[in-house]
Scaffold this active site. Structure first.
Site, PDB file in Angstrom:
ATOM      1  N   TYR A  66      -3.290   3.854   6.992  1.00  0.00           N
ATOM      2  CA  TYR A  66      -1.933   4.166   6.508  1.00  0.00           C
ATOM      3  C   TYR A  66      -1.535   5.572   6.950  1.00  0.00           C
ATOM      4  CZ  TYR A  66       1.885   4.330   3.005  1.00  0.00           C
ATOM      5  OH  TYR A  66       3.098   4.411   2.364  1.00  0.00           O
ATOM      6  N   LYS A 100       1.459   6.107   9.693  1.00  0.00           N
ATOM      7  CA  LYS A 100       2.704   6.741   9.255  1.00  0.00           C
ATOM      8  C   LYS A 100       2.952   8.041  10.038  1.00  0.00           C
ATOM      9  CE  LYS A 100       4.343   3.960   6.005  1.00  0.00           C
ATOM     10  NZ  LYS A 100       5.640   3.275   6.134  1.00  0.00           N
TER      11      LYS A 100
HETATM   12  N1  NAD Z   1       6.378   3.218  -3.395  1.00  0.00           N
HETATM   13  C1  NAD Z   1       5.860   4.334  -2.943  1.00  0.00           C
HETATM   14  O1  NAD Z   1       5.287   5.141  -3.714  1.00  0.00           O
HETATM   15  C2  NAD Z   1       5.931   4.661  -1.487  1.00  0.00           C
HETATM   16  C3  NAD Z   1       5.507   5.913  -1.096  1.00  0.00           C
HETATM   17  C4  NAD Z   1       5.567   6.251   0.234  1.00  0.00           C
HETATM   18  C5  NAD Z   1       6.087   5.370   1.159  1.00  0.00           C
HETATM   19  N2  NAD Z   1       6.504   4.126   0.772  1.00  0.00           N
HETATM   20  C6  NAD Z   1       7.006   3.223   1.818  1.00  0.00           C
HETATM   21  O2  NAD Z   1       8.097   2.426   1.356  1.00  0.00           O
HETATM   22  C7  NAD Z   1       8.098   1.198   2.090  1.00  0.00           C
HETATM   23  C8  NAD Z   1       8.003  -0.015   1.175  1.00  0.00           C
HETATM   24  O3  NAD Z   1       9.006   0.029   0.209  1.00  0.00           O
HETATM   25  P1  NAD Z   1       9.366  -1.259  -0.711  1.00  0.00           P
HETATM   26  O4  NAD Z   1       9.391  -0.725  -2.101  1.00  0.00           O
HETATM   27  O5  NAD Z   1      10.597  -1.887  -0.189  1.00  0.00           O
HETATM   28  O6  NAD Z   1       8.097  -2.226  -0.509  1.00  0.00           O
HETATM   29  P2  NAD Z   1       7.821  -3.799  -0.605  1.00  0.00           P
HETATM   30  O7  NAD Z   1       6.343  -3.942  -0.452  1.00  0.00           O
HETATM   31  O8  NAD Z   1       8.478  -4.337  -1.831  1.00  0.00           O
HETATM   32  O9  NAD Z   1       8.420  -4.382   0.747  1.00  0.00           O
HETATM   33  C9  NAD Z   1       9.724  -4.846   0.980  1.00  0.00           C
HETATM   34  C10 NAD Z   1       9.678  -6.126   1.761  1.00  0.00           C
HETATM   35  O10 NAD Z   1       9.048  -5.991   3.048  1.00  0.00           O
HETATM   36  C11 NAD Z   1       8.659  -7.294   3.424  1.00  0.00           C
HETATM   37  N3  NAD Z   1       7.726  -7.264   4.566  1.00  0.00           N
HETATM   38  C12 NAD Z   1       6.443  -6.836   4.559  1.00  0.00           C
HETATM   39  N4  NAD Z   1       5.902  -7.015   5.789  1.00  0.00           N
HETATM   40  C13 NAD Z   1       6.861  -7.548   6.580  1.00  0.00           C
HETATM   41  C14 NAD Z   1       6.907  -7.946   7.944  1.00  0.00           C
HETATM   42  N5  NAD Z   1       5.829  -7.864   8.729  1.00  0.00           N
HETATM   43  N6  NAD Z   1       8.075  -8.439   8.462  1.00  0.00           N
HETATM   44  C15 NAD Z   1       9.162  -8.565   7.655  1.00  0.00           C
HETATM   45  N7  NAD Z   1       9.166  -8.210   6.341  1.00  0.00           N
HETATM   46  C16 NAD Z   1       8.030  -7.710   5.804  1.00  0.00           C
HETATM   47  C17 NAD Z   1       8.062  -7.879   2.140  1.00  0.00           C
HETATM   48  O11 NAD Z   1       8.094  -9.296   2.154  1.00  0.00           O
HETATM   49  C18 NAD Z   1       8.938  -7.281   1.051  1.00  0.00           C
HETATM   50  O12 NAD Z   1       9.915  -8.192   0.562  1.00  0.00           O
HETATM   51  C19 NAD Z   1       6.861   1.218   2.988  1.00  0.00           C
HETATM   52  O13 NAD Z   1       7.174   1.639   4.280  1.00  0.00           O
HETATM   53  C20 NAD Z   1       5.962   2.210   2.263  1.00  0.00           C
HETATM   54  O14 NAD Z   1       4.993   2.760   3.122  1.00  0.00           O
HETATM   55  C21 NAD Z   1       6.446   3.758  -0.537  1.00  0.00           C
END
Ligand code: NAD
Length: 265
Positions: A160, A164
């Protein structure tokens, strides 16, 4: 249509949410629409994409859905074709998807490493390559990274962290390559955000409220961020208000990166 995104055509990759509530991608898709954009909700889960699109149309906005796994370049091209067919082109690509597997070098298999890179980095390559031709002269790309790409946190997530960091470097390469065409590329760098994605990752039996409190305690502003904090930052970078901003990493972390000594962003 009025709003900060009036007339814009946006594709959100990962527009659904892995659980009930507001994920980063879902909130971003809804916020772009509230600000006047047409939004193509792209997700590998058709149901998740449809749920977000229904939220948008339920509020009177314009949304389309596309089921596609962006780790597949053929699916990425089909998604771009759908964007062209439904909206006649694209002004904004919002790349939200990301995954992690816990562990350092010792306990990370090559399979896990490749899975993480396929979603966090390869898919960004496929999405960008497929969407840039739709943008004509001008557009904006927002990639969602993570503070883990800039700093070491309390736990190891080597794939990760490395993917990133590479995503942020990729974004800056895109920013320079496409600047002559007026296409801007920036990353949003979230810190601790309270989303269904985090809730889905906790160990069985762990107390979610205790996890929330422990995460908030690490943040100088003494709270976790919300999906709306991330969506608002993305909206700014995608909008014309950020017309002279490209190649930046915008931390949205309540000061956590500053506390950890991040030198940039
Ligand atoms: N929540 C945190 O604390 C945090 C912190 C840092 C970074 N992030 C970043 O935020 C992002 C995720 O945010 P979120 O809350 O929307 O997450 P989430 O896991 O709910 O993802 C959103 C959607 O992405 C879809 N998805 C996953 N892989 C896929 C693929 N290969 N093709 C198409 N769709 C796909 C999933 O089906 C899901 O519906 C990531 O990039 C994560 O690294 C989150």
């Amino acid at each position: 249509m009025t709003g900060r995104m009036a007339g814009k055509r946006v594709a959100v990759i990962g527009a659904g949410s892995v659980g009930a509530g507001w994920g980063n991608g879902k909130a971003a898709a809804v916020l772009y629409a509230r600000e006047g954009a047409q939004v193509l909700c792209v997700d590998r889960s058709e149901a998740a994409a449809a749920e977000t699109a229904a939220l948008i149309t339920g509020e009177g906005g314009v949304a389309y859905t596309c089921a596609a796994d962006l780790t597949d370049p053929i699916a990425a091209n089909a998604m771009a074709h759908t964007a062209q067919g439904n909206m006649g082109g694209l002004d904004v690509l919002h790349f939200n998807i990301g995954t992690s597997v816990k562990g350092g070098l010792d306990d990370t298999s090559f399979d896990d490493w490749q899975t993480v890179f396929a979603i966090n980095l390869d898919a960004a390559f496929h999405a960008t390559k497929a969407c840039v031709p739709l943008m004509g002269q001008g557009g904006a790309i927002v990639y969602i990274s993570s503070l883990a790409g800039m700093n070491n946190g309390p736990y190891r997530y080597i794939g990760y962290e490395a993917s990133k960091a590479a995503l942020q470097r990729f974004s800056r390469s895109i920013a320079i390559e496409y600047a002559p065409r007026g296409i801007r590329a920036n990353t949003v760098v979230p810190g601790m955000i309270d989303t269904p994605h985090v809730a889905a990752m906790i160990a069985p039996g762990q107390d979610m409220e205790a996890v929330r409190a422990a995460r908030a305690a690490q943040v100088p502003l003494k709270r976790q961020g919300t999906a709306w904090d991330i969506a608002e930052a993305a909206l700014f970078l995608a909008s014309d208000a950020a017309g002279f901003i490209t190649g930046v990493d915008l931390r949205v972390d309540g000061g956590m990166g500053t506390l950890m000594g991040t030198s940039a962003g």
